[in-house]
Design a protein around this motif. Sequence first.
Motif, PDB file in Angstrom:
ATOM      1  N   GLY A  15      -3.138  37.419 -24.188  1.00 56.69           N
ATOM      2  CA  GLY A  15      -4.159  37.840 -25.140  1.00 56.69           C
ATOM      3  C   GLY A  15      -4.864  39.109 -24.721  1.00 56.69           C
ATOM      4  N   PRO A  18     -11.231  41.018 -25.692  1.00 54.72           N
ATOM      5  CA  PRO A  18     -12.136  41.572 -24.666  1.00 54.72           C
ATOM      6  C   PRO A  18     -12.005  40.895 -23.309  1.00 54.72           C
ATOM      7  CG  PRO A  18     -13.363  40.503 -26.458  1.00 54.72           C
ATOM      8  CD  PRO A  18     -11.950  40.596 -26.889  1.00 54.72           C
ATOM      9  N   VAL A  19     -11.776  39.587 -23.300  1.00 50.74           N
ATOM     10  CA  VAL A  19     -11.714  38.893 -22.010  1.00 50.74           C
ATOM     11  C   VAL A  19     -10.376  39.120 -21.329  1.00 50.74           C
ATOM     12  CG1 VAL A  19     -11.954  36.676 -20.845  1.00 50.74           C
ATOM     13  CG2 VAL A  19     -13.433  37.229 -22.792  1.00 50.74           C
ATOM     14  N   LEU A  37       0.067  40.194 -22.525  1.00 48.87           N
ATOM     15  CA  LEU A  37       0.923  39.894 -23.677  1.00 48.87           C
ATOM     16  C   LEU A  37       0.030  39.595 -24.875  1.00 48.87           C
ATOM     17  CD1 LEU A  37       3.455  37.563 -21.820  1.00 48.87           C
ATOM     18  CD2 LEU A  37       3.828  39.960 -22.470  1.00 48.87           C
ATOM     19  N   GLU A  38       0.157  40.371 -25.945  1.00 51.68           N
ATOM     20  CA  GLU A  38      -0.678  40.204 -27.127  1.00 51.68           C
ATOM     21  C   GLU A  38       0.206  39.922 -28.337  1.00 51.68           C
ATOM     22  OE1 GLU A  38      -2.870  39.795 -30.148  1.00 51.68           O
ATOM     23  OE2 GLU A  38      -3.957  40.064 -28.256  1.00 51.68           O
ATOM     24  N   ALA A  39      -0.076  38.825 -29.030  1.00 51.28           N
ATOM     25  CA  ALA A  39       0.747  38.435 -30.187  1.00 51.28           C
ATOM     26  C   ALA A  39       0.622  39.432 -31.333  1.00 51.28           C
ATOM     27  CB  ALA A  39       0.307  37.053 -30.673  1.00 51.28           C
ATOM     28  N   ALA A  46      -7.570  39.593 -32.871  1.00 45.41           N
ATOM     29  CA  ALA A  46      -8.440  38.562 -33.481  1.00 45.41           C
ATOM     30  C   ALA A  46      -9.715  39.200 -34.013  1.00 45.41           C
ATOM     31  CB  ALA A  46      -8.761  37.478 -32.452  1.00 45.41           C
ATOM     32  N   LEU A  55     -22.014  42.165 -34.486  1.00 49.17           N
ATOM     33  CA  LEU A  55     -22.211  41.251 -33.362  1.00 49.17           C
ATOM     34  C   LEU A  55     -23.690  40.956 -33.187  1.00 49.17           C
ATOM     35  CD1 LEU A  55     -19.302  42.504 -32.736  1.00 49.17           C
ATOM     36  CD2 LEU A  55     -19.775  41.838 -30.393  1.00 49.17           C
ATOM     37  N   PHE A  56     -24.015  39.826 -32.580  1.00 47.84           N
ATOM     38  CA  PHE A  56     -25.429  39.588 -32.293  1.00 47.84           C
ATOM     39  C   PHE A  56     -25.741  39.850 -30.823  1.00 47.84           C
ATOM     40  CE2 PHE A  56     -23.740  35.716 -30.943  1.00 47.84           C
ATOM     41  CZ  PHE A  56     -23.254  34.945 -31.980  1.00 47.84           C
ATOM     42  N   SER A  57     -24.788  40.410 -30.107  1.00 50.39           N
ATOM     43  CA  SER A  57     -25.110  40.856 -28.746  1.00 50.39           C
ATOM     44  C   SER A  57     -24.972  42.376 -28.707  1.00 50.39           C
ATOM     45  CB  SER A  57     -24.175  40.214 -27.737  1.00 50.39           C
ATOM     46  OG  SER A  57     -22.832  40.410 -28.119  1.00 50.39           O
ATOM     47  N   VAL A 114       3.235  34.679 -26.924  1.00 48.08           N
ATOM     48  CA  VAL A 114       3.638  33.728 -25.891  1.00 48.08           C
ATOM     49  C   VAL A 114       3.973  32.400 -26.561  1.00 48.08           C
ATOM     50  CG1 VAL A 114       2.893  32.439 -23.845  1.00 48.08           C
ATOM     51  CG2 VAL A 114       2.298  34.880 -24.118  1.00 48.08           C
ATOM     52  N   ALA A 156      -6.066  33.898 -21.965  1.00 41.62           N
ATOM     53  CA  ALA A 156      -7.269  34.357 -22.669  1.00 41.62           C
ATOM     54  C   ALA A 156      -6.900  34.602 -24.122  1.00 41.62           C
ATOM     55  CB  ALA A 156      -7.802  35.626 -22.011  1.00 41.62           C
ATOM     56  N   SER A 157      -6.178  33.643 -24.688  1.00 44.00           N
ATOM     57  CA  SER A 157      -5.640  33.836 -26.043  1.00 44.00           C
ATOM     58  C   SER A 157      -6.591  33.372 -27.152  1.00 44.00           C
ATOM     59  CB  SER A 157      -4.282  33.152 -26.163  1.00 44.00           C
ATOM     60  OG  SER A 157      -4.397  31.774 -25.885  1.00 44.00           O
ATOM     61  N   MET A 371     -12.938  32.781 -24.808  1.00 41.94           N
ATOM     62  CA  MET A 371     -13.286  31.877 -25.915  1.00 41.94           C
ATOM     63  C   MET A 371     -12.488  30.587 -25.802  1.00 41.94           C
ATOM     64  SD  MET A 371     -15.098  32.207 -28.833  1.00 41.94           S
ATOM     65  CE  MET A 371     -15.153  31.667 -30.557  1.00 41.94           C
ATOM     66  N   LEU A 381     -20.012  33.500 -25.267  1.00 47.70           N
ATOM     67  CA  LEU A 381     -20.362  34.926 -25.306  1.00 47.70           C
ATOM     68  C   LEU A 381     -19.443  35.711 -24.374  1.00 47.70           C
ATOM     69  CD1 LEU A 381     -24.287  34.784 -25.260  1.00 47.70           C
ATOM     70  CD2 LEU A 381     -22.844  35.344 -27.211  1.00 47.70           C
ATOM     71  N   MET A 382     -19.131  36.956 -24.721  1.00 52.26           N
ATOM     72  CA  MET A 382     -18.227  37.770 -23.900  1.00 52.26           C
ATOM     73  C   MET A 382     -18.727  37.870 -22.455  1.00 52.26           C
ATOM     74  SD  MET A 382     -17.219  40.853 -26.462  1.00 52.26           S
ATOM     75  CE  MET A 382     -18.440  40.523 -27.701  1.00 52.26           C
TER      76      MET A 382
HETATM   77  C1  LIG Z   1     -17.313  36.111 -36.074  1.00 53.70           C
HETATM   78  C2  LIG Z   1     -17.575  36.070 -34.587  1.00 53.70           C
HETATM   79  C3  LIG Z   1     -18.677  36.735 -34.069  1.00 53.70           C
HETATM   80  C4  LIG Z   1     -18.905  36.719 -32.685  1.00 53.70           C
HETATM   81  N1  LIG Z   1     -19.976  37.410 -32.193  1.00 53.70           N
HETATM   82  C5  LIG Z   1     -20.154  37.477 -30.856  1.00 53.70           C
HETATM   83  C6  LIG Z   1     -21.220  38.260 -30.315  1.00 53.70           C
HETATM   84  O1  LIG Z   1     -22.019  38.846 -31.038  1.00 53.70           O
HETATM   85  N2  LIG Z   1     -21.334  38.332 -28.955  1.00 53.70           N
HETATM   86  C7  LIG Z   1     -20.475  37.665 -28.114  1.00 53.70           C
HETATM   87  O2  LIG Z   1     -20.610  37.784 -26.905  1.00 53.70           O
HETATM   88  N3  LIG Z   1     -19.464  36.883 -28.597  1.00 53.70           N
HETATM   89  C8  LIG Z   1     -19.307  36.778 -29.941  1.00 53.70           C
HETATM   90  N4  LIG Z   1     -18.285  36.017 -30.430  1.00 53.70           N
HETATM   91  C9  LIG Z   1     -17.530  35.135 -29.524  1.00 53.70           C
HETATM   92  C10 LIG Z   1     -16.465  35.776 -28.660  1.00 53.70           C
HETATM   93  O3  LIG Z   1     -17.024  36.605 -27.728  1.00 53.70           O
HETATM   94  C11 LIG Z   1     -15.410  36.503 -29.381  1.00 53.70           C
HETATM   95  O4  LIG Z   1     -14.685  35.580 -30.138  1.00 53.70           O
HETATM   96  C12 LIG Z   1     -14.424  37.269 -28.465  1.00 53.70           C
HETATM   97  O5  LIG Z   1     -13.510  37.912 -29.293  1.00 53.70           O
HETATM   98  C13 LIG Z   1     -13.708  36.319 -27.532  1.00 53.70           C
HETATM   99  O6  LIG Z   1     -12.856  37.096 -26.713  1.00 53.70           O
HETATM  100  P1  LIG Z   1     -11.492  36.510 -26.107  1.00 53.70           P
HETATM  101  O7  LIG Z   1     -10.848  37.688 -25.436  1.00 53.70           O
HETATM  102  O8  LIG Z   1     -11.753  35.300 -25.339  1.00 53.70           O
HETATM  103  O9  LIG Z   1     -10.631  36.044 -27.366  1.00 53.70           O
HETATM  104  P2  LIG Z   1     -10.063  36.886 -28.704  1.00 53.70           P
HETATM  105  O10 LIG Z   1     -10.913  38.026 -28.911  1.00 53.70           O
HETATM  106  O11 LIG Z   1      -9.896  35.825 -29.704  1.00 53.70           O
HETATM  107  O12 LIG Z   1      -8.665  37.400 -28.127  1.00 53.70           O
HETATM  108  C14 LIG Z   1      -7.558  36.575 -27.923  1.00 53.70           C
HETATM  109  C15 LIG Z   1      -6.297  37.392 -28.222  1.00 53.70           C
HETATM  110  O13 LIG Z   1      -5.167  36.560 -27.914  1.00 53.70           O
HETATM  111  C16 LIG Z   1      -4.163  36.807 -28.864  1.00 53.70           C
HETATM  112  N5  LIG Z   1      -3.282  35.649 -28.901  1.00 53.70           N
HETATM  113  C17 LIG Z   1      -3.502  34.436 -29.494  1.00 53.70           C
HETATM  114  N6  LIG Z   1      -2.461  33.599 -29.279  1.00 53.70           N
HETATM  115  C18 LIG Z   1      -1.559  34.309 -28.543  1.00 53.70           C
HETATM  116  C19 LIG Z   1      -0.261  34.010 -27.998  1.00 53.70           C
HETATM  117  N7  LIG Z   1       0.321  32.808 -28.173  1.00 53.70           N
HETATM  118  N8  LIG Z   1       0.382  34.973 -27.312  1.00 53.70           N
HETATM  119  C20 LIG Z   1      -0.192  36.201 -27.109  1.00 53.70           C
HETATM  120  N9  LIG Z   1      -1.418  36.552 -27.604  1.00 53.70           N
HETATM  121  C21 LIG Z   1      -2.088  35.607 -28.295  1.00 53.70           C
HETATM  122  C22 LIG Z   1      -4.920  37.021 -30.175  1.00 53.70           C
HETATM  123  O14 LIG Z   1      -4.154  37.737 -31.101  1.00 53.70           O
HETATM  124  C23 LIG Z   1      -6.165  37.767 -29.707  1.00 53.70           C
HETATM  125  O15 LIG Z   1      -6.039  39.158 -29.843  1.00 53.70           O
HETATM  126  C24 LIG Z   1     -18.040  36.003 -31.820  1.00 53.70           C
HETATM  127  C25 LIG Z   1     -16.937  35.319 -32.347  1.00 53.70           C
HETATM  128  C26 LIG Z   1     -16.702  35.347 -33.719  1.00 53.70           C
HETATM  129  C27 LIG Z   1     -15.509  34.613 -34.261  1.00 53.70           C
END
Ligand SMILES: Cc1cc2nc3c(=O)[nH]c(=O)nc-3n(C[C@H](O)[C@H](O)[C@H](O)COP(=O)(O)OP(=O)(O)OC[C@H]3O[C@@H](n4cnc5c(N)ncnc54)[C@H](O)[C@@H]3O)c2cc1C
Length: 461
Positions: A15, A18-19, A37-39, A46, A55-57, A114, A156-157, A371, A381-382
């Motif tokens: 994934g 951001p994380v 690896l990003e789907a 996403a 965003l609220f942060s 993946v 971190a998907s 997430m 939160l990120m």
């Molecule tokens: C509407 C919304 C608002 C939010 N606002 C905030 C905010 O204001 N502040 C804050 O801190 N957090 C916020 N969040 C929460 C969170 O921080 C975010 O969801 C953030 O995007 C999470 O990051 P992540 O990298 O964990 O996951 P994602 O950003 O979901 O990234 C995961 C990635 O993995 C990829 N993936 C999925 N399955 C696979 C697979 N099988 N193989 C390869 N790749 C795959 C996806 O395509 C995606 O790009 C919010 C969430 C949402 C939904």
Amino acid sequence: MPDTNAKPKTVAILGAGPVGLAAAAHVLERGMEPIVLEAGPQVGHAIRQWAHVQLFSPWQYNVDKAAERLLVAAGWNSPAADDYPTGGELVAQYLEPLATRTPLKDRIRTSSRVTAVARKGFDKMKSNGRALEPFTVRYRNGKGVETLKADAVIDASGTWFSPNPAGADGLTAIGEEEMAARIAYGMPDVLGSARDRYAGKTVAVLGAGHSAVGTLVDLSRLKDEMPTTEVIWLLRGDKPEKAFGGGASDQLAARGALGTAFAALVASGKIRIESGFKVSHVGRDGARIHVATGGASCCRSVVVDELVVATGFRPDLSFLREVRLALDPAIEAPLALAPLIDPNLHSCGSVRPHGAHELAQPEPGFYIAGMKSYGRAPTFLMLTGYEQVRSIVAEIAGDREAAANVELVLPETGVCSGPAPGATDMAASGCCGGPAPEPASGCCVADVKAKAEGKKGCGCS
Ligand SMILES: Cc1cc2nc3c(=O)[nH]c(=O)nc-3n(C[C@H](O)[C@H](O)[C@H](O)COP(=O)(O)OP(=O)(O)OC[C@H]3O[C@@H](n4cnc5c(N)ncnc54)[C@H](O)[C@@H]3O)c2cc1C
């Protein structure tokens, strides 16, 4: 400290959100080799689905330190710390530059989904010598099935692409799949790219979290512009005020403001509220859809043009069947993290600093972060994810001291009350406690009344 003579470890990161990208920055900084690896076809795939959402942060909480160091070295100027980006700005001003203007650019494989993770030459059951073997990560890209060998894996998907369904029992409601064309999940852009789909329509929004609240606020704005738009809020619980959040006492002002605006919207009567609405059936009603609680013909229902399901998300564990995991049976988060984030116990959004230790799995060298580490729990939160991956990567690099030295101060929601009855010490230590979800009990009023009068009900409670 890391063993400088050994071949740099390869860390597979699932994934490019951001994380995941933060994890890659930390892996690179530690002299190891990250492969992301990003789907989706691009990083931040996403977040691009909710690019319209503010965003609220503010920026100061949205940028990882190691990622920032890589970006600054590439001449990047960080945005104003107190400004609030939209999802789209977060991608354009941070994730894209990180993926294209830093050394990470050669280590990200997009359109690479993946499909399976395992230990090379070992199925889940076999133990002897297991930890000495690398991981096999199988993924599908435009060319077919590929495999990657890795010394460690950070999943971190996220959870965006596995939204919870409409059914109150966690299952898809009967008819939900058949009516998919009229149902959106998460936060459709009702004021922008999806405006025509919702303007002048009767729209029901199911859910009580930030996604539902944000969509209802946007729909009420659409109603201001197109008065024939009708907005119905369907919530499973019977306490709408639970969705108002901490308002002015929320340490994330924008999150508090969203709750306050929503409370005013509810008080204005502009949206119709159907509480205690546990969806079980979705069906066709001419050109419209019929959303019902209890039996298809029974009890309560609404007839609408569009349904938005915003009931939260869950982790996709399907490609981890061969990995030894220990997840909480309810939250589906790592066992040590679950009590700290369990919405049955907590509502304040803050969580005790945690890292490699709390996120470790029975499968050595495998971690779920971001997430997805929160499983089905909200309030991730990120900032939490960035500290998770800093610690995990230190652990993978063998720097136990840095891995254990976790630090995290999160802005609280302002919706706190004392630890829940029966909350474990761990849970109580997680934050100021207090349950979040609504204690919704039985279903349709008619049924309950009938039973109370000794008559046969319609069997929906
Ligand atoms: C509407 C919304 C608002 C939010 N606002 C905030 C905010 O204001 N502040 C804050 O801190 N957090 C916020 N969040 C929460 C969170 O921080 C975010 O969801 C953030 O995007 C999470 O990051 P992540 O990298 O964990 O996951 P994602 O950003 O979901 O990234 C995961 C990635 O993995 C990829 N993936 C999925 N399955 C696979 C697979 N099988 N193989 C390869 N790749 C795959 C996806 O395509 C995606 O790009 C919010 C969430 C949402 C939904």
